[in-house]
Design a protein around this motif. Sequence first.
Motif, PDB file in Angstrom:
ATOM      1  N   GLY A   1      -0.635  -1.671  -4.273  1.00  0.00           N
ATOM      2  CA  GLY A   1       0.332  -0.662  -4.661  1.00  0.00           C
ATOM      3  C   GLY A   1      -0.067   0.059  -5.934  1.00  0.00           C
ATOM      4  O   GLY A   1      -1.092  -0.240  -6.552  1.00  0.00           O
ATOM      5  N   LYS A   2       0.751   1.021  -6.330  1.00  0.00           N
ATOM      6  CA  LYS A   2       0.552   1.747  -7.571  1.00  0.00           C
ATOM      7  C   LYS A   2       1.782   1.554  -8.447  1.00  0.00           C
ATOM      8  O   LYS A   2       2.894   1.381  -7.944  1.00  0.00           O
ATOM      9  CB  LYS A   2       0.314   3.226  -7.295  1.00  0.00           C
ATOM     10  CG  LYS A   2      -0.963   3.499  -6.501  1.00  0.00           C
ATOM     11  CD  LYS A   2      -1.150   4.982  -6.252  1.00  0.00           C
ATOM     12  CE  LYS A   2      -2.428   5.235  -5.439  1.00  0.00           C
ATOM     13  NZ  LYS A   2      -2.614   6.693  -5.173  1.00  0.00           N
ATOM     14  N   ALA A   3       1.569   1.600  -9.765  1.00  0.00           N
ATOM     15  CA  ALA A   3       2.687   1.353 -10.676  1.00  0.00           C
ATOM     16  C   ALA A   3       2.530   2.160 -11.953  1.00  0.00           C
ATOM     17  O   ALA A   3       1.433   2.257 -12.505  1.00  0.00           O
ATOM     18  CB  ALA A   3       2.793  -0.129 -11.014  1.00  0.00           C
ATOM     19  N   LEU A   4       3.632   2.725 -12.394  1.00  0.00           N
ATOM     20  CA  LEU A   4       3.735   3.411 -13.677  1.00  0.00           C
ATOM     21  C   LEU A   4       4.629   2.555 -14.568  1.00  0.00           C
ATOM     22  O   LEU A   4       5.740   2.210 -14.169  1.00  0.00           O
ATOM     23  CB  LEU A   4       4.347   4.800 -13.478  1.00  0.00           C
ATOM     24  CG  LEU A   4       4.812   5.547 -14.741  1.00  0.00           C
ATOM     25  CD1 LEU A   4       3.630   5.896 -15.631  1.00  0.00           C
ATOM     26  CD2 LEU A   4       5.604   6.795 -14.362  1.00  0.00           C
TER      27      LEU A   4
ATOM     28  N   ASN B   1       0.802  -1.233   0.000  1.00  0.00           N
ATOM     29  CA  ASN B   1       0.000   0.000   0.000  1.00  0.00           C
ATOM     30  C   ASN B   1       0.831   1.278   0.000  1.00  0.00           C
ATOM     31  O   ASN B   1       0.319   2.353  -0.322  1.00  0.00           O
ATOM     32  CB  ASN B   1      -0.959   0.006   1.193  1.00  0.00           C
ATOM     33  CG  ASN B   1      -0.229  -0.041   2.519  1.00  0.00           C
ATOM     34  OD1 ASN B   1       0.645  -0.879   2.730  1.00  0.00           O
ATOM     35  ND2 ASN B   1      -0.557   0.857   3.417  1.00  0.00           N
ATOM     36  N   HIS B   2       2.126   1.187   0.347  1.00  0.00           N
ATOM     37  CA  HIS B   2       2.986   2.369   0.319  1.00  0.00           C
ATOM     38  C   HIS B   2       3.839   2.453  -0.952  1.00  0.00           C
ATOM     39  O   HIS B   2       4.619   3.393  -1.104  1.00  0.00           O
ATOM     40  CB  HIS B   2       3.921   2.379   1.526  1.00  0.00           C
ATOM     41  CG  HIS B   2       3.213   2.525   2.840  1.00  0.00           C
ATOM     42  ND1 HIS B   2       2.409   3.604   3.139  1.00  0.00           N
ATOM     43  CD2 HIS B   2       3.182   1.710   3.931  1.00  0.00           C
ATOM     44  CE1 HIS B   2       1.914   3.458   4.362  1.00  0.00           C
ATOM     45  NE2 HIS B   2       2.367   2.323   4.846  1.00  0.00           N
ATOM     46  N   ILE B   3       3.693   1.462  -1.819  1.00  0.00           N
ATOM     47  CA  ILE B   3       4.547   1.372  -2.996  1.00  0.00           C
ATOM     48  C   ILE B   3       3.968   2.177  -4.161  1.00  0.00           C
ATOM     49  O   ILE B   3       2.800   2.040  -4.525  1.00  0.00           O
ATOM     50  CB  ILE B   3       4.721  -0.099  -3.423  1.00  0.00           C
ATOM     51  CG1 ILE B   3       5.482  -0.889  -2.357  1.00  0.00           C
ATOM     52  CG2 ILE B   3       5.424  -0.187  -4.777  1.00  0.00           C
ATOM     53  CD1 ILE B   3       6.902  -0.438  -2.134  1.00  0.00           C
ATOM     54  N   ARG B   4       4.831   3.019  -4.754  1.00  0.00           N
ATOM     55  CA  ARG B   4       4.510   3.718  -6.002  1.00  0.00           C
ATOM     56  C   ARG B   4       5.694   3.444  -6.940  1.00  0.00           C
ATOM     57  O   ARG B   4       6.708   4.155  -6.911  1.00  0.00           O
ATOM     58  CB  ARG B   4       4.310   5.215  -5.753  1.00  0.00           C
ATOM     59  CG  ARG B   4       3.150   5.490  -4.797  1.00  0.00           C
ATOM     60  CD  ARG B   4       2.895   6.983  -4.607  1.00  0.00           C
ATOM     61  NE  ARG B   4       4.052   7.691  -4.055  1.00  0.00           N
ATOM     62  CZ  ARG B   4       4.364   7.727  -2.755  1.00  0.00           C
ATOM     63  NH1 ARG B   4       3.609   7.075  -1.869  1.00  0.00           N
ATOM     64  NH2 ARG B   4       5.416   8.409  -2.342  1.00  0.00           N
ATOM     65  N   ALA B   5       5.560   2.395  -7.712  1.00  0.00           N
ATOM     66  CA  ALA B   5       6.692   1.823  -8.435  1.00  0.00           C
ATOM     67  C   ALA B   5       6.757   2.263  -9.895  1.00  0.00           C
ATOM     68  O   ALA B   5       5.724   2.391 -10.567  1.00  0.00           O
ATOM     69  CB  ALA B   5       6.642   0.299  -8.373  1.00  0.00           C
TER      70      ALA B   5
ATOM     71  N   ARG C   1      14.583   4.300  -4.159  1.00  0.00           N
ATOM     72  CA  ARG C   1      14.950   2.891  -4.026  1.00  0.00           C
ATOM     73  C   ARG C   1      14.963   2.221  -5.395  1.00  0.00           C
ATOM     74  O   ARG C   1      14.098   2.475  -6.218  1.00  0.00           O
ATOM     75  CB  ARG C   1      13.970   2.177  -3.094  1.00  0.00           C
ATOM     76  CG  ARG C   1      14.033   2.663  -1.648  1.00  0.00           C
ATOM     77  CD  ARG C   1      12.795   2.241  -0.884  1.00  0.00           C
ATOM     78  NE  ARG C   1      12.905   2.548   0.533  1.00  0.00           N
ATOM     79  CZ  ARG C   1      12.685   3.757   1.059  1.00  0.00           C
ATOM     80  NH1 ARG C   1      12.330   4.761   0.273  1.00  0.00           N
ATOM     81  NH2 ARG C   1      12.797   3.955   2.368  1.00  0.00           N
ATOM     82  N   LEU C   2      15.953   1.350  -5.586  1.00  0.00           N
ATOM     83  CA  LEU C   2      16.104   0.617  -6.843  1.00  0.00           C
ATOM     84  C   LEU C   2      16.147  -0.874  -6.537  1.00  0.00           C
ATOM     85  O   LEU C   2      16.962  -1.320  -5.732  1.00  0.00           O
ATOM     86  CB  LEU C   2      17.389   1.043  -7.555  1.00  0.00           C
ATOM     87  CG  LEU C   2      17.713   0.298  -8.855  1.00  0.00           C
ATOM     88  CD1 LEU C   2      16.726   0.673  -9.953  1.00  0.00           C
ATOM     89  CD2 LEU C   2      19.148   0.602  -9.309  1.00  0.00           C
TER      90      LEU C   2
ATOM     91  N   GLY D   1       4.479  10.238  -8.102  1.00  0.00           N
ATOM     92  CA  GLY D   1       5.148  10.142  -6.805  1.00  0.00           C
ATOM     93  C   GLY D   1       5.996   8.900  -6.657  1.00  0.00           C
ATOM     94  O   GLY D   1       6.014   8.266  -5.588  1.00  0.00           O
ATOM     95  N   ILE D   2       6.728   8.542  -7.687  1.00  0.00           N
ATOM     96  CA  ILE D   2       7.487   7.284  -7.699  1.00  0.00           C
ATOM     97  C   ILE D   2       8.498   7.250  -6.548  1.00  0.00           C
ATOM     98  O   ILE D   2       9.280   8.188  -6.357  1.00  0.00           O
ATOM     99  CB  ILE D   2       8.218   7.111  -9.042  1.00  0.00           C
ATOM    100  CG1 ILE D   2       7.230   7.004 -10.193  1.00  0.00           C
ATOM    101  CG2 ILE D   2       9.161   5.903  -8.998  1.00  0.00           C
ATOM    102  CD1 ILE D   2       6.256   5.840 -10.079  1.00  0.00           C
ATOM    103  N   ASN D   3       8.455   6.156  -5.761  1.00  0.00           N
ATOM    104  CA  ASN D   3       9.424   5.987  -4.675  1.00  0.00           C
ATOM    105  C   ASN D   3      10.245   4.703  -4.797  1.00  0.00           C
ATOM    106  O   ASN D   3      11.141   4.462  -3.997  1.00  0.00           O
ATOM    107  CB  ASN D   3       8.737   6.059  -3.306  1.00  0.00           C
ATOM    108  CG  ASN D   3       7.611   5.053  -3.156  1.00  0.00           C
ATOM    109  OD1 ASN D   3       7.537   4.049  -3.865  1.00  0.00           O
ATOM    110  ND2 ASN D   3       6.697   5.334  -2.219  1.00  0.00           N
ATOM    111  N   VAL D   4       9.940   3.857  -5.785  1.00  0.00           N
ATOM    112  CA  VAL D   4      10.681   2.617  -6.023  1.00  0.00           C
ATOM    113  C   VAL D   4      10.783   2.404  -7.537  1.00  0.00           C
ATOM    114  O   VAL D   4       9.812   2.615  -8.262  1.00  0.00           O
ATOM    115  CB  VAL D   4       9.984   1.394  -5.398  1.00  0.00           C
ATOM    116  CG1 VAL D   4      10.819   0.129  -5.647  1.00  0.00           C
ATOM    117  CG2 VAL D   4       9.753   1.573  -3.919  1.00  0.00           C
ATOM    118  N   ILE D   5      11.966   1.985  -7.981  1.00  0.00           N
ATOM    119  CA  ILE D   5      12.170   1.650  -9.391  1.00  0.00           C
ATOM    120  C   ILE D   5      12.524   0.169  -9.493  1.00  0.00           C
ATOM    121  O   ILE D   5      13.374  -0.321  -8.745  1.00  0.00           O
ATOM    122  CB  ILE D   5      13.297   2.497 -10.011  1.00  0.00           C
ATOM    123  CG1 ILE D   5      12.942   3.987  -9.948  1.00  0.00           C
ATOM    124  CG2 ILE D   5      13.567   2.075 -11.454  1.00  0.00           C
ATOM    125  CD1 ILE D   5      14.094   4.893 -10.351  1.00  0.00           C
TER     126      ILE D   5
END
Length: 257
Positions: free
Chosen positions: A32-35, A7-11, A213-214, A185-189
């Motif tokens: 989560g959310k993903a682009l 739920n905190h992931i915006r990947a 984060r990668l 709001g990407i916070n993980v790649i």
Amino acid sequence: MFDATLNHIRALVTRPQPEGDRLAERIHRQGGKALVLPMLDIAALAETPVMRERVQQLDRYDKVIVISQRAARYGLELIDNYWPQRPIHQQWFAIGEATRHTLARLDVSATCSQQGSDSESLLALDDFQDITGQRVLLIKGKGGRDFLERTLHQQGVQIDTLEVYQRRCPDYQPDEVRQQLADHGINVILAGSGETVRNLCQFLPRTMPERCRLVIPGQRVVRLAEALGFRQIYKAAGADHAAMLSVLEKINDEASL
């Protein structure tokens, strides 16, 4: 069924299609959310006389190594044009579980390392400890890492390659990519290879590698990412979706996210 394990992931998902959308859907299912912005364009190579010769002599090889899922798909499509019944008494190997599963769906039984999803892990298998004089066919994309060819050649193996696809950096406008990263709001790649990470860095805001984060597979890609300025690197057990999602779940639990 949806849950909230991500739920905190915006990947940012950088895989080529259709794998990118499939991974994004799994992230969505876990809250989560993903682009999806693929950082590799992949296309099959037109058949050449050299490719045809390699395939027609398929039965002369002791081992066949398949580098990736794309290599499996494009390679088997080409092979099936010439071999309605594939040669028997031939060992097939895959780099990673995802590639092995792809080969299985194409009716090829292959072996892969359970210790990692890179060339080093494959060469650590018992099947590659005493193979001097054997003939090996490597099915792969054009260019890329030559570690397998060099190492097997040094071991006295006759190694041939069958290049069946090519990779290119996508033609994005850097400003458009940066705006999308900010809007989501990407916070993980998530990146599946060193080439993907190199392409990605052409489009990222200058400070993003330090603060984002990668998630990547393999120690070799970790070293490359560090050299490119990434500071929060998470190593997945493999490049498959399950391995990536497992790392995302751990990141999601971090209090600092």
